[in-house]
Design an enzyme around this catalytic site. Structure first.
Site, mmCIF file in Angstrom:
data_model
loop_
_atom_site.group_PDB
_atom_site.id
_atom_site.type_symbol
_atom_site.label_atom_id
_atom_site.label_comp_id
_atom_site.label_asym_id
_atom_site.label_seq_id
_atom_site.Cartn_x
_atom_site.Cartn_y
_atom_site.Cartn_z
ATOM 1 N N ASP A 217 1.111 -1.478 -0.020
ATOM 2 C CA ASP A 217 0.092 0.309 0.142
ATOM 3 C C ASP A 217 0.739 1.465 -0.092
ATOM 4 O O ASP A 217 2.249 0.976 0.579
ATOM 5 C CB ASP A 217 -1.336 0.008 1.224
HETATM 6 C C1 BGC Z 1 -4.859 3.425 0.237
HETATM 7 C C2 BGC Z 1 -5.137 2.721 -1.622
HETATM 8 C C3 BGC Z 1 -5.039 3.175 -2.166
HETATM 9 C C4 BGC Z 1 -3.124 4.028 -2.527
HETATM 10 C C5 BGC Z 1 -3.075 5.205 -2.949
HETATM 11 C C6 BGC Z 1 -3.577 4.483 0.094
HETATM 12 O O1 BGC Z 1 -3.854 4.963 1.319
HETATM 13 O O2 BGC Z 1 -5.465 2.538 1.112
HETATM 14 O O3 BGC Z 1 -5.968 2.235 -1.194
HETATM 15 O O4 BGC Z 1 -4.901 2.467 -3.290
HETATM 16 O O5 BGC Z 1 -3.654 5.236 -0.599
HETATM 17 O O6 BGC Z 1 -4.163 6.058 -3.816
#
Ligand code: BGC
Length: 779
Positions: A217
Site C-alpha cells: 500500500d
Molecule cells: C490506500 C489504497 C490506495 C493507495 C493509493 C492508500 O492510502 O489505502 O487503497 O490504493 O493509497 O492511492
C-alpha cells in the site's frame, strides 16, 4: 529474464518512480507500468476534473445488487476506462470486511459476509482482466478499520482469519486468478503485512497458487530486507522507496539473495506481459451502466404502498443532498466525473413536478469555488513559473507537476479569479488545507498565517484537510478579485505535492428558516421526498466514524417533514449504516448508497417505477450503534484485537437478543414472491419461486446453512449460496445453487475440517425471512 542486467536495473524495476508508475528499464525490455485507483472508476494519474472518469456507485451498492454478472460488466467498463487513460493496473477491488459499522472505508468494501464479498469481487476481477488490465485486490489482510492504520497490529485467531478475512481473497484467487494483490498497511499477529512471509508466500502463493505480483500500500513498505524476503514485489510510490538502490545494496551485501530479487523481477515482467496487449472488447456505455447499477443497488427497506409513484404528483424534494448529491465516498477511491446528476436534476428531467427546499445540510463544509479560476506557480523568489486553467477551487498536484514547473524551484502557488456574486449578502470563503496561506478578497487580506494539521495520518491531511472559513459581505453583480496564495514547505514531503483549496458558499438562510421552508413545501405537496445522508467528514479514508447518527439537523428535518406530509419518502444517501430513528414513521425508506454520477436519473427511475429497486442489504443495518455486537475500531497500545473471532456481522447479531433495524439480505422490490419448493441433491439446491405480484421482478434467492443442532462454536446460520431469479407476473422461476463443501468446514489445527452431521438449508428472501427449509446430511 536478462541475467546480465545489472542488479541496479533489476532493483529499479521494483520501485515506484513517482506516485503511480514503475520506471521503464530498457536493460530488461521493460517499458514501465501505470497504476491508478479504483474501485468505482479509474482516476488516472491526475487528481482533477480536467481528466474525468465514469463514477460508478460505491462497492456497498454493487454488493447490494448481489449480482456477479453485473459486477463483471462493471469490471469490463473499468478496463475500458483504464485503457483510455493508459492505466495498466487498477488498484481495486477492496475486499476487507464490514467488521464494525464505524469502519471509515466501509463504503469502499462490499459486505460483512466473506462469500458475498468474494463472489462479487471475483466477477469484478474477471471483468477487468478480460479487458487486458490488471487488478490489485486489496488490502491483504485485516485492514477493516482506519484508526492508526499505518501501524496497528491486528491480533486475530487463525480461524477468524481463514473463515472471514482471508476468504474473499482466497475466492478471488481461485476463481479469477488476479494479476495483483496489495499488501495492507497494518500488521497481523505481530508482522507487518508488507513483510508477512507466512501469509504472502505461504498462504497466498504456495497454498492458493496466486501467481501475480504483490504491491505495497502507498508508503506501506518500510524495511528493504524484510519486505523482499517476506514476498513484497513492488514498493510504491516513489521516488523514495525501500526498494531501488536500497534493494540493490541489500542484494550486493548478501542480505537478500539474488534469486529472491529475480523472482520479484520475474513477476513484474509477467505483469507487463499480461497487460501489454489490451483485449478488444465490445464498448460499454459507462453512463448507462452507472445508471443501471445504481437502480439495481437501491435498497427499499420500507414501503407502505407510496412507491412507485402513480399519476402526476406534486413532489416536494427536500435536503441539501438532493441538490448536491454525494455520489461517492472520500479518499483514494475518489474519481472526478465529467458531470453528476443530482436528485433534483434527475426528477426534473423525468418530468416530475418538483418544488425544492434545502431543509438541512449534512455538512458545514464548503464546496470548491466554482467561478472562473487560474492557478499560478511562482519560484521561491516570486518569479512566475507558469499559469494554468483551474477547473474549480480544489488544486491537487501530486507526484507530477504541471508543465513548466520544476518542483525543486517551486515556492508558492496561487489560485486567483474574479467572482461576480449572483446574490447579495454574507458569502463564505474558506481556505482548505494545512500550511502557510494568504487569502485576499478585493482589498482585504482576510488571512496571512499558518494552518496546522488536525491528524498525523499524512493522507488524512490531504483527503480531509481543515477548512478555515471567513464570512464576506458581497453585493450582487459587484465583481471582486479573490486570491489564495499557498507558500510551500517541502521538508519531509516524500514526493512532489501541492494540495489546497479555495472554497465558497453562497449566502444561505439560517437553519431554523431552512427547516420551516421545508415543512411548508412538504405541506403543499402530494408527496415529500427527503434526501438525507453522510458527508465527507463522516465517510472517508484515514479515520473511522465515531457515530452512526445523521450529521447536522437531518433527523429533525425528516421528523418535521413527515409530520407535515403523511406521504414522506426518505432517501438515504450513505455508503454504510446510519441510524434512522424515524424509520417507522415515514411511508418509505430507500437506501441509495453512494450512487455514482447518474444518481438522480436512477432515483427518478426507481421512484416512478421505470426500474424496480433491486438492492438487498449486504450488511446488517442496526437501529442504534449501541446495539451492534462489534464496534471497536481503535487500537489499544498499537494493537487491535479481533476478540470476537468468527462472530461479526449477522453471525454476531444472531447471538444477541437485540434485533437490528433491518436484517442482512433484506430489501423490497415492487412485486411479491412465493417460495414454492427447494430440493437438495449432490451439493446442489434447486429452488422454485413464483412472482405473485403485479409486475415483472427480480429476486435474490439466498440460502443459509445451519447445523440442525445448535453448535455454540459456529454461527447459527451462514450464507451458503445466492442467485438472481427473474419472472413475469404469475410466472415461476427455478434457480440452482451450488453448496460448496467449504460451507460445511471450519478451520482448526492448520486445516479445513468439514463437520459431518445434519444440516438445514434455510432458503428465501433474507437472513431471517426463509420460507423453505431443506434438511440434509453431510457428507
Ligand atoms: C490506500 C489504497 C490506495 C493507495 C493509493 C492508500 O492510502 O489505502 O487503497 O490504493 O493509497 O492511492
Amino acid at each position: 529474464m536478462d541475467q546480465h542486467a545489472p542488479v541496479e536495473a533489476r532493483a529499479r524495476l521494483l520501485a515506484g518512480q513517482d506516485m503511480w508508475t514503475l520506471p521503464a528499464v530498457p536493460e530488461l525490455g521493460f517499458h514501465g507500468l501505470v497504476m491508478s485507483d479504483g474501485p468505482i472508476g479509474v482516476r488516472g494519474t491526475r487528481w482533477t476534473s480536467g481528466d474525468p472518469s465514469i463514477a460508478l456507485p460505491s462497492p456497498t451498492a454493487l454488493a447490494a445488487t448481489w449480482d456477479a454478472g453485473l459486477a463483471r460488466r462493471v469490471g469490463s467498463l473499468l478496463a475500458q476506462e483504464a485503457r483510455r487513460k493508459g492505466v495498466h493496473v487498477l488498484l481495486a477491488p477492496t475486499v476487507n470486511l464490514h467488521r464494525s459499522p464505524l469502519g471509515g472505508r466501509h463504503f469502499e468494501c462490499f459486505s460483512e459476509d466473506p462469500l458475498l464479498t468474494g463472489e462479487l469481487a471475483a466477477a469484478y476481477v474477471q471483468g477487468v482482466q478480460s479487458g487486458g488490465v490488471a487488478v490489485t485486490v486489496k488490502h491483504f489482510v485485516a485492514n477493516d478499520f482506519e484508526t492508526e492504520r499505518m501501524t496497528a497490529d491486528v491480533v486475530v485467531s487463525e480461524r477468524a482469519l481463514r473463515e472471514l478475512y482471508l476468504l474473499p481473497f482466497e475466492i478471488v484467487v481461485r476463481e479469477a486468478a488476479p494479476y495483483g494483490i496489495m499488501a495492507a498497511y497494518n500488521g497481523v499477529n505481530g508482522t507487518a503485512m508488507s513483510e508477512h512471509g507466512e501469509l504472502l508466500n505461504g498462504v497466498l502463493r504456495d497454498e492458493w497458487g496466486f501467481d501475480g505480483f504483490v504491491v505495497s500500500d502507498w508508503f506501506g513498505a518500510r524495511d528493504t530486507v524484510r519486505a523482499a524476503l517476506g514476498g513484497l514485489d513492488v514498493a510504491m510510490p516513489g521516488p523514495t522507496t525501500v526498494y531501488g538502490p536500497a534493494l540493490a545494496e541489500a542484494v550486493r551485501e548478501g542480505a537478500v539473495p539474488e534469486k529472491v530479487l529475480d523472482e520479484h523481477v520475474r513477476r513484474v515482467l509477467e505483469l507487463a506481459r499480461r497487460t501489454s496487449s489490451p483485449a478488444e472488447t465490445p464498448p460499454v456505455d459507462g453512463r448507462a451502466l452507472a445508471r443501471e447499477v445504481a437502480s439495481r443497488s437501491f435498497t427499499l427497506l420500507r414501503n407502505d404502498g407510496v412507491l412507485p409513484l402513480t399519476g402526476t404528483p406534486r413532489v416536494a424534494l427536500i435536503g441539501g443532498l438532493a441538490k448536491e448529491a454525494r455520489v461517492m465516498g472520500g479518499g483514494s477511491a475518489r474519481v472526478f466525473p465529467s458531470h453528476v446528476v443530482s436528485p433534483l436534476e434527475g426528477l426534473e428531467s423525468a418530468g416530475l413536478d418538483v418544488v425544492y427546499a434545502r431543509g438541512a445540510d449534512p455538512s458545514r463544509r464548503l464546496n470548491p469555488a466554482a467561478f472562473p479560476l487560474r492557478a499560478i506557480a511562482y519560484d521561491t523568489e516570486g518569479r512566475l513559473l507558469g499559469e494554468y486553467a483551474q477547473p474549480d477551487g480544489s488544486l491537487q498536484w501530486i507526484g507530477q507537476m504541471p508543465e513548466g514547473v520544476d518542483y525543486g524551484e517551486l515556492g508558492s502557488v496561487a489560485i486567483r479569479g474574479t467572482f461576480v456574486p449572483q446574490t447579495s449578502g454574507e458569502h463564505r470563503i474558506a481556505i482548505e488545507g494545512v500550511g502557510a496561506f494568504k487569502l485576499t478578497v478585493g482589498d482585504d487580506v482576510l488571512f496571512d498565517g499558518t494552518v496546522a494539521p488536525e491528524s498525523d495520518d499524512p493522507f488524512a491531511a490531504f483527503f480531509f484537510a481543515p477548512q478555515t472559513v471567513f464570512p464576506v459581505d458581497l453585493k450582487q453583480g459587484m465583481e471582486v478579485e479573490v486570491e489564495l496564495v499557498h507558500r510551500l514547505v517541502k521538508d519531509g514531503m516524500p514526493l512532489p505535492f501541492v494540495g489546497f483549496g479555495l472554497m465558497h458558499r453562497e449566502p444561505t438562510a439560517d437553519p431554523d428558516t431552512l427547516l420551516s421552508e421545508a415543512e411548508a413545501v412538504a405541506t403543499a405537496a402530494d408527496v415529500a421526498v427527503v434526501v438525507v445522508g453522510t458527508s465527507k467528514e463522516v465517510e472517508s479514508e484515514g479515520f473511522d466514524r465515531t457515530s452512526l447518527k445523521l450529521p447536522g439537523r437531518q433527523d429533525e428535518l425528516v421528523r418535521r417533514v413527515a409530520a407535515a406530509n403523511p406521504r414522506t419518502i426518505v432517501v438515504v444517501n450513505a455508503g454504510s449504516p446510519v441510524e434512522m430513528p424515524w424509520r417507522e414513521d415515514v411511508s418509505a425508506v430507500l437506501l441509495t448508497w453512494f450512487p455514482g454520477q447518474e444518481a438522480g436519473h436512477a432515483l427518478a427511475d426507481v421512484l416512478t417505477g421505470t426500474a424496480e429497486p433491486g438492492g438487498r442489504l449486504p450488511t446488517t443495518w442496526p437501529a442504534r450503534l449501541e446495539d451492534c455486537p462489534v464496534t471497536e475500531v481503535t487500537p489499544v497500545d498499537g494493537v487491535m484485537r479481533y476478540d470476537e473471532g468468527v462472530f461479526i456481522g449477522y453471525r454476531a447479531w444472531q447471538r444477541t437478543n437485540i434485533p437490528p433495524a433491518y436484517e442482512f439480505g433484506s430489501g423490497l422490490g415492487y412485486t411479491t414472491w412465493s417460495y414454492e419448493n427447494a430440493s437438495y441433491a449432490d451439493g446442489v439446491l434447486t429452488v422454485t419461486l413464483r412472482n405473485t405480484g403485479p409486475r415483472p421482478g427480480r429476486e435474490i434467492v439466498q440460502t443459509y446453512l445451519a447445523p440442525a443442532r445448535r453448535d455454540e462454536n459456529r454461527p447459527s446460520r451462514w450464507l451458503a449460496a445466492f442467485a438472481v431469479a427473474e419472472a413475469a407476473p404469475g410466472e415461476s422461476a427455478t434457480v440452482t445453487l451450488d453448496i460448496p463443501d467449504r460451507a460445511f468446514a471450519i478451520w482448526h489445527d492448520d486445516a479445513w475440517h468439514p463437520i459431518p452431521g445434519d444440516y438445514l438449508l434455510h432458503t428465501g428472501h433474507s437472513l431471517t425471512d426463509t420460507p423453505l427449509t431443506t434438511p440434509l446430511a453431510h457428507p
